[in-house]
Motif scaffolding. Structure first.
Motif, short mmCIF file in Angstrom:
data_model
loop_
_atom_site.label_atom_id
_atom_site.label_comp_id
_atom_site.label_asym_id
_atom_site.label_seq_id
_atom_site.Cartn_x
_atom_site.Cartn_y
_atom_site.Cartn_z
N THR A 212 43.57 56.34 39.90
CA THR A 212 43.56 54.99 40.45
C THR A 212 42.60 54.05 39.72
O THR A 212 42.94 52.91 39.42
N HIS B 66 32.05 56.00 53.13
CA HIS B 66 33.10 55.01 52.91
C HIS B 66 34.51 55.50 53.20
O HIS B 66 35.47 55.02 52.58
N GLN C 74 34.09 43.20 39.64
CA GLN C 74 33.81 43.64 41.00
C GLN C 74 34.13 45.11 41.25
O GLN C 74 33.46 45.78 42.00
N ASP D 91 36.81 48.69 39.75
CA ASP D 91 37.65 49.23 38.68
C ASP D 91 39.08 49.47 39.13
O ASP D 91 39.76 50.36 38.63
N TYR D 92 39.51 48.65 40.09
CA TYR D 92 40.93 48.76 40.48
C TYR D 92 41.53 47.40 40.77
O TYR D 92 42.29 47.22 41.72
N SER D 93 41.19 46.43 39.91
CA SER D 93 41.68 45.06 40.10
C SER D 93 43.04 44.81 39.47
O SER D 93 43.74 43.88 39.88
N GLU D 94 43.37 45.58 38.44
CA GLU D 94 44.64 45.35 37.75
C GLU D 94 45.67 46.40 38.14
O GLU D 94 45.39 47.27 38.96
N GLY D 95 46.81 46.34 37.50
CA GLY D 95 47.84 47.36 37.71
C GLY D 95 47.53 48.61 36.90
O GLY D 95 46.48 49.23 37.11
N ALA D 96 48.42 48.92 35.94
CA ALA D 96 48.23 50.15 35.17
C ALA D 96 48.31 49.84 33.67
O ALA D 96 48.77 48.77 33.25
N ASN E 281 51.16 42.71 36.15
CA ASN E 281 50.38 43.93 35.95
C ASN E 281 48.91 43.68 35.64
O ASN E 281 48.04 44.39 36.13
N LEU E 282 48.63 42.69 34.83
CA LEU E 282 47.22 42.50 34.44
C LEU E 282 46.50 41.46 35.27
O LEU E 282 45.32 41.17 35.04
N GLU E 283 47.18 40.92 36.23
CA GLU E 283 46.51 40.00 37.14
C GLU E 283 45.42 40.74 37.91
O GLU E 283 45.60 41.91 38.26
N GLN E 284 44.31 40.06 38.15
CA GLN E 284 43.22 40.70 38.88
C GLN E 284 43.23 40.23 40.34
O GLN E 284 43.16 39.05 40.60
N THR E 285 43.33 41.19 41.23
CA THR E 285 43.39 40.83 42.66
C THR E 285 42.42 41.68 43.45
O THR E 285 42.03 42.77 43.00
N TRP F 217 39.16 50.48 32.36
CA TRP F 217 40.09 50.56 31.24
C TRP F 217 40.62 49.18 30.86
O TRP F 217 41.00 48.95 29.72
N ALA F 218 40.64 48.23 31.82
CA ALA F 218 41.28 46.94 31.59
C ALA F 218 40.29 45.84 31.23
O ALA F 218 40.70 44.72 30.92
N HIS G 178 30.77 59.58 49.00
CA HIS G 178 31.85 58.73 49.50
C HIS G 178 32.37 59.21 50.85
O HIS G 178 32.60 58.41 51.76
N ALA H 94 45.79 54.26 35.96
CA ALA H 94 47.07 54.43 36.66
C ALA H 94 47.21 53.37 37.75
O ALA H 94 46.23 52.72 38.12
N LEU H 95 48.43 53.21 38.24
CA LEU H 95 48.61 52.35 39.41
C LEU H 95 47.92 52.97 40.61
O LEU H 95 47.35 52.29 41.45
N HIS I 144 36.03 50.32 56.16
CA HIS I 144 35.84 51.49 55.30
C HIS I 144 34.75 52.42 55.83
O HIS I 144 34.50 53.47 55.26
N THR I 145 34.09 51.98 56.89
CA THR I 145 33.05 52.84 57.47
C THR I 145 33.34 53.07 58.95
O THR I 145 34.12 52.34 59.56
N LYS J 278 45.08 49.63 45.25
CA LYS J 278 45.80 48.50 44.66
C LYS J 278 46.91 48.07 45.62
O LYS J 278 48.11 48.21 45.34
N GLN K 140 36.11 39.14 36.11
CA GLN K 140 36.12 40.16 37.16
C GLN K 140 35.31 41.40 36.78
O GLN K 140 35.67 42.11 35.85
N ARG L 287 48.13 45.44 46.34
CA ARG L 287 49.11 44.43 45.91
C ARG L 287 50.43 45.04 45.51
O ARG L 287 51.47 44.38 45.54
N LEU L 288 50.42 46.32 45.11
CA LEU L 288 51.68 46.98 44.75
C LEU L 288 52.65 46.97 45.91
O LEU L 288 53.86 46.84 45.74
#
Lengths: 346, 346, 346, 346
Positions: free
Chosen positions: A205, A90, A5, A7-12, D24-28, A327-328, A86, A209-210, B132-133, D239, A3, D241-242
């Motif tokens: 985010t 967006h 794609q 920088d917010y694909s995982e949790g925290a 938590n570390l799953e990528q979605t 970070w992940a 942004h 962080a979550l 988003h737009t 995120k 992945q 998914r939370l």
């Protein structure tokens, strides 16, 4: 599938998760008035080295932008920003929904220049009947920018200076503040940001962080009644302590900066690997987002094992794509990617 | 001093003033529900050759634009227009004040192309996450345009066609509708406008009335509750009959078109006089606004006896200016101007 | 048919019409920057006996209210007013369209009390978490009120005083300012209004002009950039001199006050005639609007020759109606009405 | 100190925390397009017993209200609600910020009646010139209400019926939906809600989640482009998914309903204990909020060991307070409270 794609694909980060779990049944007041929020504010102030700022925690970036901008502008004013900003492209018109025109100026590599701000102001003021046009009322820049680039300290100083000259509050969107500060060659510190901006936010985010963005209001005249703005804009989290806990964990001992450095160093390895194979880039990014230009057949073959964003068509046969670390991101996935980059010409 | 600065320097055509005086003490219902408004609507419908339209009279152009656009768009939608469009540059953000982004597209000579509309829609629809737009929700064009140019019938047909294809209502700002229709080489009629637009307005303020714009709603689905929009936007004139009387006078026997022809014919004489002396023009305008490019010293010398608008600096030594004629412009003043134009090179 | 339905059934006073006609072909700058507007401002300042106010001319009342309120409030603030206030009930949500809550307080006879303002502020400030509710940001009152009543000088002084105490600008809607000032027993002058209000407007539409409201900004801090607000709210009349000419005519030699007295004296004759025949009234109005309560059969019989407004059902058999006089009401029509009033019990 | 102040003092139910940790570390993918959100939607649909609804997850209640209402109303429309409705009193004018008037109607015990809705519509439609007033465009009710009361099934049926008759979409704010459904004597099911409302939301924040509200759109015509509204209103959680994880956990096997019953049963024990000692109540609440009226000296003595909300002053010596239970309230704390309630008269 590896992945890259966004920088917010995982949790925290695990330490955040642990702290949330530990404190889960503790009873606290709501709406950001709990002791974790207080401590998180103290931790950030300590990093900034100053006590004279107000800090509020919001859930997301679009919300933070809409709320801050709503708090600064008069109804007939607009916000100057790069056309790549942004808020211009967006956020589904969230700023206009709040009644304000986004005054987009030409950008270079995602950055705005002090000169273009000056010109916009002079153009407005020299009009015969300026009241027929939207009055620029503030300036918005992103650090790092939407295309991964960063301002040099001198550039922000120049922007801040022209802002002060014309009475325009300067707002810095720091959704990727940490990645910007950890960029290669960056000569800007968080204290610089605080001394040059009137308001800015520190993104959580995308940075471990979550969710959560810490809005820092430096300019005294912009502090009044900010909580009303948060509530009105739907950003007053009932269990505000969730934000406090996260920012406390990120800032009490430098975790935020460690995670930022981690992401950037991996991104630069990706950059160097593409460069070594003579790929060109859409922009010369020193931060966690990299935009190599790929021949379309290579784009396709890479997409079998790696997920990345299609950014912009360059010509019939080439596309700029975005690889994003965070970070992940693991060493392992970066190694796999580097190994998979084919030579440009075969 | 001869006046060519704008087309709203005088009051109204004498026949309008007379009618106002005659009817002054008549007692009528307010808010556009009087018999003059009814008759004026009938007169306009008769000129359009159709009965299936709703007609509302508003006081001014910015108000008409804001009200119509507010009645068409959903909150997350924006209005596509030329970057030179009045709503984008000269209405102090009235559209954004109503919550909507003005989606400005590059213009050529003040005009918008069907192709650029199609591209904007395709770009939006092909986004990964279009939500988003801002979603384009309608198209705004001006006839004649802000720079005096006009669309050929085929161009409006193409625009209308792409609008229908994508479900975008087409709104034509006719603040200078009459001057456009009377332009040299114009192959568009008011009936064409009514059959191609979903909504348009016929300008009175710049075309012989004291004030007033007649909004014509053609598309059935846009008619509902329009009076609520007028009132909410502050455009419901208490003594609405003043608007009815004016539009009745302009449309009952062709006065509107006579006045338009008068203005355009004088403007073309000005154009031809500048052209004969080899001046160039900012745009090739066939209507009542002419934009010759003057050497600055000539601009200055002419400004002693003639009032005109400084439009745009071309280079250090040259400036594009605007000479505007109207229903009230006299032959005498045009003769004086023509006589005063110096040879370009001496 | 004799007309008592409203005070905007006719055009304008003959002297206004004459002046418009005389000046019709004069060429002036647009947007309120002509010499008639300048002179009209001077004439009003002279009546007010002060030079330190800004005066702007708008076309209508809803527009004036929306523009002024938009210029005063921050986004999270609302406007305190009587629940009968025009902005609360008859402007199709124009204030909310601008983003602000109308904070309606119980009224007595169309008036607001200083005490209720104080209570609203104290309630807000004493809340646990005031940022969860709309902050009162200004006060709106009407003079004369929507039900014809007027405030005594002391009442306005008390309101102004509580406003100052809480930092709330006081805005007085004077759509019927003249009729209020000319009311029986009125101890308020226009100078009092100017010294007690932060902003107010002097209505022209209902008081002898074709249209127009003169907004007077007294409070220095509310003057800045007001022309931007006018333009953004669609209230910048292109041929602004039309407003200047009208207000100059009304104020240069007291015509405004003469016309007001004329209307009120006729209204009081109507009141006295109903009272003499033992009719009761909805409110005790000393101004140009009278609200007798009629048995329904009398309402019906009177409506054959007289037009008036049905105001409010009192019970199955009785209805409060409104008889409105204006600058244009004739003695003859009032005599006819008085003669036609039947005894209440027969 | 025992906490009864509100129902959002703690974090989330342990099973939610566990699931967050595990994943938590799953990528979605972001923005609510992940498989947890999909599964959560399925789980809720399964509970509703219908597949023809759209479900969106937002972070908080004010955001959900502002977003839903913005998606339903035309600009000149307002939302009918009880004067005690959350949107009317505790959202800092978020609805007005979006341009709409909140049309507050008198409530009884926090509830709105079908009759008052009918009357508001008839009043509007019978106006002479309805376009001068805000048009009611939808109805908002809360279940359970802000004062803990609930509608009987027949009442909602009547409201729904009058809404259908007048074409008013019915929106049910379910911030405390579970506590309402679990109330003593409640004859309403979630399926009833779905068959009677056009849109509603199921609250998570106060019902066991860290945060989150599940908006369910039943009416086909309200589904289009809802994601644009979410984004524009700042409610599109990166995120997402939370939210999915939390609602999946709450709905996959009935946890939501178990937690609701837990809270209500404890609240009823509190109610019965006060009632047994002859205390009176502000409203007769069968749900998780109880509003006993306390003599002030008892209020003070109880406040030493128990935290509760001061709700409303009744007279000089008595105050209505709120005791709130939640999914997290313990038997122990309720036992302690019950034991501590003094006799009313001593």
């Amino acid at each position: 599938m590896y992945q890259f794609q966004c920088d917010y694909s995982e949790g925290a980060h695990q330490r955040i998760m642990d702290r949330m779990l530990e404190t889960n049944l503790e009873q606290t007041p709501g709406y950001g008035e709990d002791h974790y929020c207080t401590q998180a504010r103290e931790a950030i102030k300590s990093v900034l080295g100053r006590n004279d700022v107000d800090i509020h925690f919001l859930v997301g970036g679009t919300q933070a932008n809409a709320t801050v901008i709503s708090s600064i502008l008069r109804p007939y004013q607009g916000v100057l920003c790069a056309d790549t900003g942004h808020i211009n492209v967006h956020e589904t018109g969230a700023i206009e929904h709040g009644g304000h025109k986004v005054l987009a100026l030409p950008s270079f590599d995602g950055l705005l220049s002090a000169e273009s701000i000056r010109k916009a102001m002079e153009d407005h003021l020299s009009e015969d009947g300026p009241e027929h046009t939207v009055q620029p009322g503030m300036v918005y820049i992103s650090f790092s920018s939407e295309t991964g680039t960063i301002y040099a300290l001198q550039q922000i100083q120049e922007i801040s200076s022209v802002c002060k000259e014309y009475g325009l509050p300067l707002f810095i969107d720091g959704a990727r503040m940490g990645y910007g500060l950890a960029s290669e060659g960056c000569d800007v510190t968080l204290s610089d940001i605080a001394s040059l901006a009137d308001v800015f936010y520190i993104g959580g985010t995308k940075q471990g962080a979550l969710f959560g963005e810490a809005v820092v209001i430096v300019n005294e005249s912009l502090k009044k009644d900010f909580r009303y703005f948060i509530k009105q804009n739907g950003g007053m989290l009932a269990k505000g302590r969730l934000l406090g806990i996260q920012f406390l964990t990120l800032f009490e001992d430098g975790l935020y900066f460690d995670l930022s450095r981690h992401a950037v160093s991996l991104a630069l390895r990706i950059r160097d690997a593409f460069a070594a194979k003579e790929y060109e880039f859409l922009a010369d990014s020193p931060s966690n987002q990299q935009f190599p230009i790929l021949p379309n057949h290579i784009m396709e073959s890479l997409s079998k094992d790696f997920r990345f964003s299609v950014w912009k068509s360059i010509d019939e046969n080439h596309t700029a794509v975005r690889f994003c670390t965070s970070w992940a991101t693991t060493e392992e996935s970066v190694n796999a990617l580097i190994k998979a980059i084919p030579p440009l010409y075969t």
